[in-house]
Design a protein around this motif. Structure first.
Motif, PDB file in Angstrom:
ATOM      1  N   PHE A  58       0.813  -1.207   0.000  1.00 18.69           N
ATOM      2  CA  PHE A  58       0.000   0.000   0.000  1.00 18.69           C
ATOM      3  C   PHE A  58       0.853   1.267   0.000  1.00 18.69           C
ATOM      4  O   PHE A  58       0.332   2.360  -0.110  1.00 18.69           O
ATOM      5  N   ILE A  64      -1.797  -5.419   5.216  1.00 16.14           N
ATOM      6  CA  ILE A  64      -2.448  -4.159   4.838  1.00 16.14           C
ATOM      7  C   ILE A  64      -2.015  -3.076   5.818  1.00 16.14           C
ATOM      8  O   ILE A  64      -1.566  -1.991   5.433  1.00 16.14           O
ATOM      9  N   LEU A  65      -2.116  -3.403   7.103  1.00 12.02           N
ATOM     10  CA  LEU A  65      -1.784  -2.411   8.131  1.00 12.02           C
ATOM     11  C   LEU A  65      -0.312  -2.032   8.062  1.00 12.02           C
ATOM     12  O   LEU A  65       0.042  -0.865   8.148  1.00 12.02           O
ATOM     13  N   SER A  66       0.565  -3.047   7.914  1.00  8.44           N
ATOM     14  CA  SER A  66       1.991  -2.730   7.987  1.00  8.44           C
ATOM     15  C   SER A  66       2.434  -1.914   6.779  1.00  8.44           C
ATOM     16  O   SER A  66       3.247  -1.000   6.921  1.00  8.44           O
ATOM     17  N   VAL A 112       0.532   0.125   5.053  1.00 11.20           N
ATOM     18  CA  VAL A 112      -0.001   1.472   5.280  1.00 11.20           C
ATOM     19  C   VAL A 112       0.914   2.204   6.254  1.00 11.20           C
ATOM     20  O   VAL A 112       1.201   3.399   6.092  1.00 11.20           O
ATOM     21  N   GLY A 113       1.418   1.472   7.253  1.00 12.03           N
ATOM     22  CA  GLY A 113       2.389   2.063   8.181  1.00 12.03           C
ATOM     23  C   GLY A 113       3.639   2.524   7.452  1.00 12.03           C
ATOM     24  O   GLY A 113       4.147   3.620   7.699  1.00 12.03           O
ATOM     25  N   VAL A 114       4.123   1.710   6.514  1.00 11.18           N
ATOM     26  CA  VAL A 114       5.300   2.093   5.725  1.00 11.18           C
ATOM     27  C   VAL A 114       5.016   3.385   4.966  1.00 11.18           C
ATOM     28  O   VAL A 114       5.850   4.298   4.904  1.00 11.18           O
ATOM     29  N   VAL A 125       2.964   5.815   5.731  1.00 14.84           N
ATOM     30  CA  VAL A 125       2.976   6.962   6.645  1.00 14.84           C
ATOM     31  C   VAL A 125       4.415   7.337   7.010  1.00 14.84           C
ATOM     32  O   VAL A 125       4.792   8.512   7.012  1.00 14.84           O
ATOM     33  N   ILE A 126       5.231   6.304   7.270  1.00 12.77           N
ATOM     34  CA  ILE A 126       6.630   6.567   7.639  1.00 12.77           C
ATOM     35  C   ILE A 126       7.357   7.280   6.496  1.00 12.77           C
ATOM     36  O   ILE A 126       8.061   8.274   6.708  1.00 12.77           O
ATOM     37  N   ARG A 131       6.222   9.122   4.061  1.00 12.33           N
ATOM     38  CA  ARG A 131       5.769  10.506   3.887  1.00 12.33           C
ATOM     39  C   ARG A 131       6.425  11.429   4.908  1.00 12.33           C
ATOM     40  O   ARG A 131       6.908  12.509   4.577  1.00 12.33           O
ATOM     41  N   GLN A 132       6.450  10.962   6.152  1.00  9.18           N
ATOM     42  CA  GLN A 132       7.035  11.805   7.199  1.00  9.18           C
ATOM     43  C   GLN A 132       8.540  11.943   7.006  1.00  9.18           C
ATOM     44  O   GLN A 132       9.101  13.030   7.182  1.00  9.18           O
ATOM     45  N   MET A 133       9.192  10.844   6.605  1.00  9.72           N
ATOM     46  CA  MET A 133      10.646  10.915   6.396  1.00  9.72           C
ATOM     47  C   MET A 133      10.956  11.865   5.258  1.00  9.72           C
ATOM     48  O   MET A 133      11.921  12.637   5.325  1.00  9.72           O
ATOM     49  N   GLU A 140       9.253  14.417   4.384  1.00  7.27           N
ATOM     50  CA  GLU A 140       9.098  15.794   4.889  1.00  7.27           C
ATOM     51  C   GLU A 140      10.330  16.206   5.672  1.00  7.27           C
ATOM     52  O   GLU A 140      10.788  17.348   5.581  1.00  7.27           O
ATOM     53  N   ILE A 141      10.874  15.264   6.457  1.00  6.52           N
ATOM     54  CA  ILE A 141      12.038  15.598   7.272  1.00  6.52           C
ATOM     55  C   ILE A 141      13.257  15.836   6.370  1.00  6.52           C
ATOM     56  O   ILE A 141      14.008  16.789   6.553  1.00  6.52           O
ATOM     57  N   HIS A 181       3.744  14.516  -0.323  1.00  9.69           N
ATOM     58  CA  HIS A 181       2.436  13.860  -0.384  1.00  9.69           C
ATOM     59  C   HIS A 181       1.987  13.610  -1.817  1.00  9.69           C
ATOM     60  O   HIS A 181       0.829  13.312  -2.064  1.00  9.69           O
TER      61      HIS A 181
END
Lengths: 311, 721
Positions: A47, A113-115, A117-119, A121-122, A124-126, A128-129, A237
């Motif tokens: 995902f 699916i969850l993991s 999706v977690g990747v 999110v990670i 996207r944030q990375m 941004e950083i 994003h």
């Protein structure tokens, strides 16, 4: 709005919508082929595929931008960027399989699916950083002068990069399909997809095939990222919507059906831009409305021949 | 994984020795069976809720408490769906948004009172969930995840762009707060409603009490439903949809009800959110909101009653704590050594968890230490890294993956695994077999057959799979009250016959009648309700449930307690549950496996699992029972018991259609045998005749001229299985 004015708007906008739709549709299809590759071998998919596309676009910004500034020719810089993206994305694909897919077998039925999706999110944030929140321009090797075509009263504009996107993504898809159909490895992947235990008994290393499929899938997303970076601004994003739209394409076209994916990808691209003629903001919603409608009508997708479960 | 239902069962029914006053059950009209200890805990929680905001007299803390309360409601609802029913929703953020916008618009545009808006927006979100689920949930697999992604995106785009309605990114303001004690909830004005010496209240405190009140109701509802038959059914559907249908449960309706209920919880949370914020903007309701809810559930503990509450509390407080720490510079922020040390600690902790999670028993304490190391390391790292505040989602993502891999049962599972250790063994000791009943006649036959004895008629039954004719015009009459055997080589169509009779497949042609009524093409659960029960060749037990719970699922179609009886735990529900429990135990005793009642179904040997399936099927009070290879995989000493069981089932008035390869068994119990080959009937009659029939012998052993072809075919059909 009466019918006549709708017809007028369509007549004016349709040719452009078809051209733009094909360009973006080919990207959705390219990303969705990645879903196909992993889903057929493992029944799972990533995902975070859209965010892999984003990372590739960011990498091409860094490599292309950096090399171009230091005076290297844009073509050479593009090749370098592609090389970097292929290597990094392949490694990312392998890592995702190892960290977010493999350990989660048997943990709920939907741990993957969850993991992933977690990747997403990670990543996207990375991003941004690392790259900040700005929208960054990536130069195109073909320049920014649109090609203009006159079709009677209607004018179409298309960027050379967009022509390149269409050609390259169709080329990449054909190459992948050819690889899957004709090469030894491709046949091994098909065997694993059909029946993994039997393939293992025939001496195919299923583990390697699964890892390979994740690497290939990620590289496809990476290629899409390099291609779209010059026409969409690169930002953290940017991958969310293309990734999810490609997912919709995969579901509608059938996750086991690469040709269905190609056709549906191009078609949905065109639909999006036709809708955008009337309401630009509905463009992003229409694919998902179609997805809901189609799942209500044919839950297994348009082209899928559903199998029966043995009891 | 030990089922929750099982644990609850044990605690509820006083199986524990030395029950004591705290375990005494009260026979109340609602919340029947609640124990004095539970009431005590409940009162303690209420006291905590009343006191907490007064102790934290700062409005900022009170708002955090409100946030925990309404997010918990959403998480509890999502857990019912994700943890218990086993479907993923990636669109609960959208349902939360629908609740928030509904409530905001109802109160600002239509001037409806806030209290009414809470109820209406909950209903609107539930309706949205219902409408989304209606087409989606008919299909198997993870389609809900896909459609809810679409829901999340569409809702976000609409919120962004339909600015006339939602205000878009600019926001929708002026959302009123409820009034209470003549004060607007949310104002910080202090007042003393209980006289000059009473406690000082503010509007923020009151609004927390409202949110917490709804939370208590939501949690109680979840507990009552999930520990009762509703939860048993939802878990059963998660574990085997086809088996749930075979006892008369409509899988579709269960899924739809679960998703609708879960959507209602999200909608209520959204409504409470809107009236807390007074001003909502579309940017709040991104796809990430749905992910946050999932993280609350997984970290807290999916499939646990209090997990979502724990997860939400920790994860709401965490970013706020980070903000506070970085804003006030409480900790040294840029000391690289400390950061690296903490990260290494977390890394070793997760390695430890990963390793020790795979080994049971004595290293429980090492697991605990590892878990603590992870939590301390990660949270410590965040506290000393100020940049992390803006990127708390990064932390959520890391925690999500880490927990999925190392602690899939979440914090609740981790803690209960630790604290329940001793208690579980105590209960086990109490489960020693109390009965060693042989079927000598002193056990009364507990089987209740359906009152009407219907004849099953299959007329020209056909089933094609592509070009393969699995059944090629079978005509079969099963006389009431008899045992009818069905034999034939592998791949001859026996199981397909069972599957068209029970509705798993709709036959391609022909008719099937039960007592004159056409049943072909009906859904499996409808056929089950008409009185046809079955067992499965590939065992389909609800594996995480106890043996007793599996059998109790068989009574599904006889239940009359409504959703509200279960939600409130009325006497009616308790009576019904008790009656079925007694009957289930009788059935287990009849099957000679009563001593296994509280074992996890999956842990039993094969032969016992087959008996549990028979018990579950008998609980439906069938008129016809279809046994699909009941002797497969069981040893010869268990065969005698199986034969006795089949005979006594027939004696109770249940018609039996038995498919079996074990000739001694099937010839011994059947009064009539039908033999199939290549999807066609090749022989029928009394056992002795069929056994001597040349075509039957051919089909099994192959005649001289066919032997090569037969050998090949039987090999092929074996591969196909």
């Amino acid at each position: 709005m009466d019918l006549a004015s709708i017809a007028e708007m369509l007549a004016q906008g349709l040719p452009q919508a078809i051209v733009s739709g094909l360009v973006y549709g080919s990207i959705y299809a390219l990303v969705a082929q990645g879903y196909y590759v992993t889903f057929s071998t493992t029944d799972t998919l990533n995902f975070a595929q859209g965010d892999f596309l984003m990372i590739a676009a960011m990498l091409s910004f860094t490599v292309l931008g950096g090399l171009a500034l230091s005076g290297v020719s844009l073509w050479l810089a593009l090749l370098a960027a592609i090389a970097v993206v292929v290597v990094v994305l392949a490694l990312m694909g392998i890592a995702v399989e190892r960290i977010a897919i493999r350990p989660l077998r048997g943990i709920f039925s939907f741990g993957w699916i969850l993991s992933t999706v977690g990747v997403a999110v990670i990543l996207r944030q990375m991003a941004e950083i690392i790259w900040g929140r700005e929208h960054m321009r990536v130069p195109s090797v073909f320049g920014d002068v649109p090609i203009r075509l006159n079709l009677g009263t209607v004018q179409i504009g298309i960027l050379p990069q967009e022509v390149f996107i269409l050609a390259a993504s169709l080329g990449a898809m054909i190459a992948v399909l050819f690889f899957l159909k004709k090469s030894r490895l491709g046949k091994a992947m098909a065997a694993v997809a059909f029946n993994a235990p039997a393939a293992a008994l025939m001496g195919i290393n299923v583990r390697h095939i699964v890892v390979l499929s994740y690497a290939l899938s990620s590289v496809l997303a990476g290629l899409a990222g390099v291609l779209v970076a010059p026409v969409l601004f690169a930002h953290a994003h940017m991958g969310t919507l293309p990734g999810l739209k490609a997912f919709a394409v995969g579901i509608i076209g059938g996750l086991g059906n690469p040709v269905g994916i190609l056709v549906v990808g191009l078609a949905l691209g065109i639909v999006e831009f036709v809708v955008a003629i009337f309401n630009a903001s509905l463009r992003d919603a229409v694919t998902f409305l179609i997805l809901i409608a189609i799942l209500a009508w044919r839950p297994m997708g348009l082209f899928d021949k559903s199998g029966r479960e043995k009891v | 994984m030990v089922s929750h239902l099982m644990k609850v069962e044990v605690q509820k029914r006083g199986f524990e020795p030395n029950g004591g006053i705290l375990r005494k059950r009260l026979n109340l009209p609602i919340f029947n069976d609640v124990s004095i200890g539970q009431i005590g805990l409940f009162l303690l929680a209420i006291v905590g809720i009343v006191v907490a905001p007064l102790a934290l007299s700062d409005g900022y803390f009170q708002q955090i408490l409100q946030t925990i309360a309404y997010y918990s409601i959403a998480a509890i609802g999502l857990n019912i769906l994700v943890g218990y029913q086993g479907q993923v929703s990636l669109g609960h953020g959208a349902l939360f948004a629908i609740g928030a916008y509904a409530s905001a618009l109802l109160t600002t545009s239509l001037g409806i009172s806030v209290w009414l808006a809470f109820a209406l927006s909950t209903a609107i979100a539930a309706l949205a969930g219902f409408l989304i689920g209606l087409p989606t949930l008919r299909a198997r697999g993870h389609f809900l995840a896909m459609v809810t992604i679409a829901l999340a995106i569409v809702t976000f785009v609409i919120a962004q762009t339909w600015t006339d309605l939602t205000g878009g990114p600019a926001g929708l303001g002026g959302i009123p707060r409820p009034d209470w004690f003549g004060t607007t909830m949310g104002s910080l004005r202090k007042f003393r409603p209980f006289g000059a010496d009473g406690p000082i209240l503010t509007g923020q405190v009151l609004y927390f009490w409202v949110c917490a009140g709804f939370l208590v109701l939501a949690q109680l509802l979840a507990i009552n439903l999930l520990t009762g038959n509703w939860g048993r059914t939802v878990s059963a559907v998660r574990q085997s949809e086809i088996a749930a249908e075979s006892v008369g449960v409509s899988v579709y309706r269960v899924k739809l009800a679960t998703f609708t209920l879960s959507a209602a919880f999200a909608g209520l949370a959204g409504s409470l959110f809107a009236h807390q914020q007074e001003y909502i903007v579309s940017d709040t309701f991104t796809f990430e909101k749905s992910v946050e809810f999932l993280v609350f559930v997984i970290l807290g503990g999916a499939r646990s009653l209090f997990g979502p509450l724990i997860g939400t509390a920790v994860l709401v407080v965490l970013p706020e704590a980070l903000k506070t720490v970085s804003a006030y510079g409480i900790l040294p922020s840029s000391d690289l050594t400390i950061q690296v040390t903490l990260l290494v600690l977390a890394l070793f902790g997760s390695l430890g968890l990963f390793v020790f999670a795979r080994q049971g028993g004595g290293i429980r304490s090492l697991r605990f230490v590892s878990g603590v190391a992870v939590v301390v390391g990660l949270i410590g790292f965040m506290l000393v890294t100020p940049q992390i505040v803006e990127h708390y989602l990064l932390v959520y993502g890391v925690l999500l993956i880490l927990f999925l891999i190392t602690m899939p049962t979440g914090m609740a599972g981790f803690l209960s695994g630790f604290f329940y250790f001793g208690r579980k063994t105590l209960s086990k000791a109490d489960w020693q077999p109390r009965f060693d009943a042989r079927l000598t006649g002193e056990v009364e036959n507990p089987i209740v057959a359906a009152p009407s004895r219907d004849e099953l008629v299959i007329n020209d039954g056909r089933m094609n799979f592509g070009g393969v004719k699995a059944l090629d015009g079978i005509t079969l009459v099963v006389k009431p009250g008899t045992v009818h055997g069905l034999i034939g080589p592998n791949g001859s169509g026996k199981s397909t016959l069972v599957n068209i009779v029970t509705g798993v497949y709709a036959p391609t042609g022909g008719q099937i009648r039960l007592g004159g009524r056409r049943i072909d093409g009906l859904a499996p659960f409808r056929i089950a309700r008409l009185g046809i029960a079955r067992t499965f060749q590939n065992i389909q037990l609800f594996k995480d449930l106890s043996v007793l719970d599996n059998v109790m699922m068989g009574f599904s179609k006889h239940r009359s307690a409504t959703f509200f009886d279960q939600a409130l735990r009325t006497r009616r529900f308790a009576r019904e549950e008790h009656a079925f429990r007694t009957r289930a135990l009788e059935l287990l005793e009849f099957l000679e496996i009563r001593h296994l009642a509280h074992e996890e179904a999956e842990s039993l040997p094969y032969g016992f699992q087959r008996l549990v399936e028979i018990g579950r099927a008998l609980a439906t009070s069938p008129s016809i029972l279809l046994l699909d290879e009941p002797a497969a995989g069981i040893n010869s000493s268990e065969l005698g018991r199986l034969a006795r069981v089949v005979e006594r089932i027939r004696d109770a008035g249940v018609t039996v259609l038995i498919i079996e390869h074990h000739m001694e068994l099937v010839m011994g119990v059947s009064s009539r045998i039908t033999a199939l080959d290549y999807g066609q009937k090749i022989a029928e009659g009394i056992p002795g005749d069929v056994q001597r029939n040349a075509r039957v012998i051919d089909a099994y052993l192959g005649s001289a001229e066919h032997s090569f072809a037969e050998l090949r075919r039987s090999k092929m059909s074996k591969t196909a299985e």
